[in-house]
Enzyme design. Structure first.
Site, PDB file in Angstrom:
ATOM      1  N   SER A  21     115.797  52.242  77.741  1.00 59.59           N
ATOM      2  CA  SER A  21     116.173  51.158  78.405  1.00 59.59           C
ATOM      3  C   SER A  21     117.320  51.805  79.550  1.00 59.59           C
ATOM      4  O   SER A  21     118.304  52.842  79.414  1.00 59.59           O
ATOM      5  CB  SER A  21     117.913  50.965  77.815  1.00 59.59           C
ATOM      6  OG  SER A  21     118.687  49.749  78.422  1.00 59.59           O
TER       7      SER A  21
ATOM      8  N   HIS B 166     112.345  49.736  79.557  1.00 61.05           N
ATOM      9  CA  HIS B 166     113.187  48.530  79.918  1.00 61.05           C
ATOM     10  C   HIS B 166     113.881  48.116  80.882  1.00 61.05           C
ATOM     11  O   HIS B 166     114.991  49.277  80.754  1.00 61.05           O
ATOM     12  CB  HIS B 166     113.294  48.468  78.494  1.00 61.05           C
ATOM     13  CG  HIS B 166     114.444  47.449  77.563  1.00 61.05           C
ATOM     14  ND1 HIS B 166     113.381  46.401  77.421  1.00 61.05           N
ATOM     15  CD2 HIS B 166     115.784  46.823  78.005  1.00 61.05           C
ATOM     16  CE1 HIS B 166     114.075  44.735  77.091  1.00 61.05           C
ATOM     17  NE2 HIS B 166     115.598  45.936  77.748  1.00 61.05           N
TER      18      HIS B 166
ATOM     19  N   MET C 233     121.716  41.395  84.401  1.00 60.78           N
ATOM     20  CA  MET C 233     122.202  40.595  83.590  1.00 60.78           C
ATOM     21  C   MET C 233     123.071  39.980  84.465  1.00 60.78           C
ATOM     22  O   MET C 233     123.862  40.603  85.565  1.00 60.78           O
ATOM     23  CB  MET C 233     123.944  41.912  82.782  1.00 60.78           C
ATOM     24  CG  MET C 233     122.835  42.559  81.942  1.00 60.78           C
ATOM     25  SD  MET C 233     124.032  43.258  80.621  1.00 60.78           S
ATOM     26  CE  MET C 233     123.623  44.883  79.738  1.00 60.78           C
TER      27      MET C 233
ATOM     28  N   MET D 212     117.275  40.541  69.204  1.00 59.26           N
ATOM     29  CA  MET D 212     119.160  42.028  69.470  1.00 59.26           C
ATOM     30  C   MET D 212     119.262  42.158  68.352  1.00 59.26           C
ATOM     31  O   MET D 212     119.667  41.550  67.159  1.00 59.26           O
ATOM     32  CB  MET D 212     119.811  40.674  70.523  1.00 59.26           C
ATOM     33  CG  MET D 212     119.106  40.976  71.792  1.00 59.26           C
ATOM     34  SD  MET D 212     118.715  41.815  72.692  1.00 59.26           S
ATOM     35  CE  MET D 212     119.993  42.415  73.320  1.00 59.26           C
TER      36      MET D 212
ATOM     37  N   ASP E 132     117.466  45.872  81.679  1.00 56.09           N
ATOM     38  CA  ASP E 132     117.689  44.948  82.450  1.00 56.09           C
ATOM     39  C   ASP E 132     119.157  43.861  82.171  1.00 56.09           C
ATOM     40  O   ASP E 132     119.898  45.413  83.282  1.00 56.09           O
ATOM     41  CB  ASP E 132     119.018  45.675  80.703  1.00 56.09           C
ATOM     42  CG  ASP E 132     118.877  46.332  79.812  1.00 56.09           C
ATOM     43  OD1 ASP E 132     117.882  45.370  78.840  1.00 56.09           O
ATOM     44  OD2 ASP E 132     119.135  47.706  79.315  1.00 56.09           O
TER      45      ASP E 132
ATOM     46  N   HIS F 195     114.438  43.081  80.781  1.00 49.04           N
ATOM     47  CA  HIS F 195     115.192  41.932  79.840  1.00 49.04           C
ATOM     48  C   HIS F 195     116.315  40.970  80.510  1.00 49.04           C
ATOM     49  O   HIS F 195     116.806  41.386  81.038  1.00 49.04           O
ATOM     50  CB  HIS F 195     115.328  42.606  78.849  1.00 49.04           C
ATOM     51  CG  HIS F 195     116.283  42.458  77.739  1.00 49.04           C
ATOM     52  ND1 HIS F 195     117.453  42.695  77.322  1.00 49.04           N
ATOM     53  CD2 HIS F 195     116.813  41.098  77.730  1.00 49.04           C
ATOM     54  CE1 HIS F 195     117.880  41.512  75.822  1.00 49.04           C
ATOM     55  NE2 HIS F 195     117.620  41.059  76.709  1.00 49.04           N
TER      56      HIS F 195
ATOM     57  N   MET G 161     118.934  39.055  81.185  1.00 51.05           N
ATOM     58  CA  MET G 161     120.243  37.816  80.258  1.00 51.05           C
ATOM     59  C   MET G 161     120.845  37.144  81.702  1.00 51.05           C
ATOM     60  O   MET G 161     121.341  37.704  81.744  1.00 51.05           O
ATOM     61  CB  MET G 161     120.583  39.585  80.052  1.00 51.05           C
ATOM     62  CG  MET G 161     120.366  40.230  78.448  1.00 51.05           C
ATOM     63  SD  MET G 161     120.688  41.754  78.188  1.00 51.05           S
ATOM     64  CE  MET G 161     119.700  42.215  79.098  1.00 51.05           C
TER      65      MET G 161
ATOM     66  N   ASP H 124     115.896  46.068  70.209  1.00 54.99           N
ATOM     67  CA  ASP H 124     117.003  46.070  71.086  1.00 54.99           C
ATOM     68  C   ASP H 124     118.997  46.187  70.847  1.00 54.99           C
ATOM     69  O   ASP H 124     118.771  45.444  70.206  1.00 54.99           O
ATOM     70  CB  ASP H 124     116.611  45.526  72.207  1.00 54.99           C
ATOM     71  CG  ASP H 124     117.469  45.435  73.430  1.00 54.99           C
ATOM     72  OD1 ASP H 124     118.832  46.662  73.746  1.00 54.99           O
ATOM     73  OD2 ASP H 124     117.480  44.911  74.381  1.00 54.99           O
TER      74      ASP H 124
HETATM   75  C1  DX5 Z   1     121.851  45.054  75.343  1.00 50.11           C
HETATM   76  C2  DX5 Z   1     121.027  45.304  76.124  1.00 50.11           C
HETATM   77  C3  DX5 Z   1     120.017  47.128  75.919  1.00 50.11           C
HETATM   78  C4  DX5 Z   1     121.097  48.022  75.948  1.00 50.11           C
HETATM   79  C5  DX5 Z   1     120.464  49.071  74.448  1.00 50.11           C
HETATM   80  O1  DX5 Z   1     122.790  43.970  75.651  1.00 50.11           O
HETATM   81  O2  DX5 Z   1     119.757  44.766  75.945  1.00 50.11           O
HETATM   82  O3  DX5 Z   1     119.124  47.312  75.947  1.00 50.11           O
HETATM   83  O4  DX5 Z   1     120.607  48.686  76.935  1.00 50.11           O
HETATM   84  O5  DX5 Z   1     121.375  50.143  74.721  1.00 50.11           O
HETATM   85  P1  DX5 Z   1     121.518  51.121  72.997  1.00 50.11           P
HETATM   86  O6  DX5 Z   1     120.359  51.771  72.588  1.00 50.11           O
HETATM   87  O7  DX5 Z   1     122.383  52.492  74.298  1.00 50.11           O
HETATM   88  O8  DX5 Z   1     122.109  50.035  71.885  1.00 50.11           O
HETATM   89 ZN    ZN Z   2     117.607  44.846  76.506  1.00 53.05          ZN
END
Ligand code: DX5
Ligand code: ZN
Length: 224
Positions: free
Chosen positions: A8, A33, A37, A137, A35, A66, A68, A175
Site C-alpha cells: 500500500s 495498492h 481517500m 478491512m 489508497d 482501493h 475510499m 487490508d
Molecule cells: C487503510 C488503507 C490501507 C493502509 C494499510 O485505510 O486502506 O491500505 O495503507 O496500512 P498498514 O498496512 O500500515 O495497516
Molecule cells: Zn487499502
C-alpha cells in the site's frame, strides 16, 4: 492459491511516488495498492484519478485502486483512464452497489467490493457472482499503521466458507495491520491477497529494504 503481497503506497514517500512504485515492483511485487481517500467517506484526503494518472506503472505491474470515496459510481471511468487494473469500492459508500460493479466490469477491469470491520458479509449476497475479489478491512479505513482487529480472523474463515459453498475461487484480500505477527493467522484463515503498508515501507527506503520486508512477510505467512 498462492499468496500475493500488495504494498500500500499510503506508507510510501508521496514526493517520489513513481520511484517508490518502481522500487516495490523491483522488490518482487506486481500488485500495487493505491489508497484513494476523499475526506468524506474517510477523514483524510490522499489523491484522486488526476494524480494517479501521473504515477508511472512498471511493465507487468497491476494498479489495485482501493476507493475510499462516497458515490464511487461517479468516478469509475476516471480511475480506469488513470490506469486502474482492479477497482475496489466500499459497499458502505454507495446505494448502488450492483450498478457500480456493472460499471467497473463494463470497462474490462477487475471488480472488488470492500467491507469495513463492522459491516456484515450479507451485503455481498447478491453480487458474489460479479466479483473478482472481496476485500475485508481489518482496520477501520483511513490510516496506515493501525492494529489488526482480531475478530476479522473469523470473518475471513466465514467468507472462505461462503466462497467454497458457492464454488467461487476468487481471492480474499485483507487490508490493515498485516505484519509479521498477524500474517500467518490471516493466511491460515483463508486470505491470499495481503495489503501491507507500514510492514513494507516502514524502516526502509530502497528496493533492497522493501524486498527484505516482503520476504519476512512471506516467510511468516507460511509458518502458521
Ligand atoms: C487503510 C488503507 C490501507 C493502509 C494499510 O485505510 O486502506 O491500505 O495503507 O496500512 P498498514 O498496512 O500500515 O495497516
Ligand atoms: Zn487499502
Amino acid at each position: 492459491m498462492s499468496i500475493t503481497i500488495a504494498p500500500s503506497i499510503l506508507s510510501a514517500d508521496f514526493g517520489e511516488m513513481s520511484e517508490e512504485i518502481h522500487r516495490v515492483h523491483q522488490a518482487g511485487c506486481s500488485w500495487i495498492h493505491l489508497d484513494v481517500m476523499d475526506g468524506s467517506f474517510v477523514q483524510p484526503i490522499t489523491f484522486g484519478a488526476v494524480a494517479m494518472n501521473s504515477f508511472k506503472k512498471p511493465a507487468g505491474a497491476l494498479f489495485d485502486a482501493h476507493l475510499m470515496v462516497v458515490n464511487p459510481e461517479r468516478h469509475i471511468e476516471d480511475f480506469v483512464k488513470a490506469g486502474a487494473d482492479s477497482i475496489t469500492v466500499h459497499a458502505e459508500a454507495t446505494a448502488h452497489l450492483h450498478f457500480v460493479i456493472q460499471q467497473i466490469k463494463k470497462h474490462g477491469v477487475k471488480a472488488a467490493v470492500a467491507i469495513n470491520p463492522g459491516t456484515p458479509l450479507t451485503v455481498l449476497d447478491w453480487v458474489y457472482p460479479m466479483l473478482d475479489m472481496v476485500l475485508l478491512m481489518s482496520v477501520n479505513p483511513g490510516w496506515g499503521g493501525q492494529k489488526f482487529i482480531p475478530t476479522i480472523y473469523h470473518k475471513i474463515e466465514c467468507l472462505a466458507q461462503i466462497l467454497r459453498e458457492r464454488g467461487l475461487s476468487i481471492p480474499i484480500q485483507v487490508d490493515g495491520g498485516v505484519n509479521q505477527e498477524t500474517i500467518g493467522k490471516i493466511v491460515a484463515a483463508g486470505a491470499t491477497n495481503l495489503v501491507a503498508g507500514s510492514a513494507v515501507f516502514g524502516n526502509a527506503s530502497s528496493s533492497e529494504g522493501y524486498h527484505e520486508n516482503i520476504q519476512k512477510l512471506l516467510k511468516s505467512a507460511n509458518m502458521d
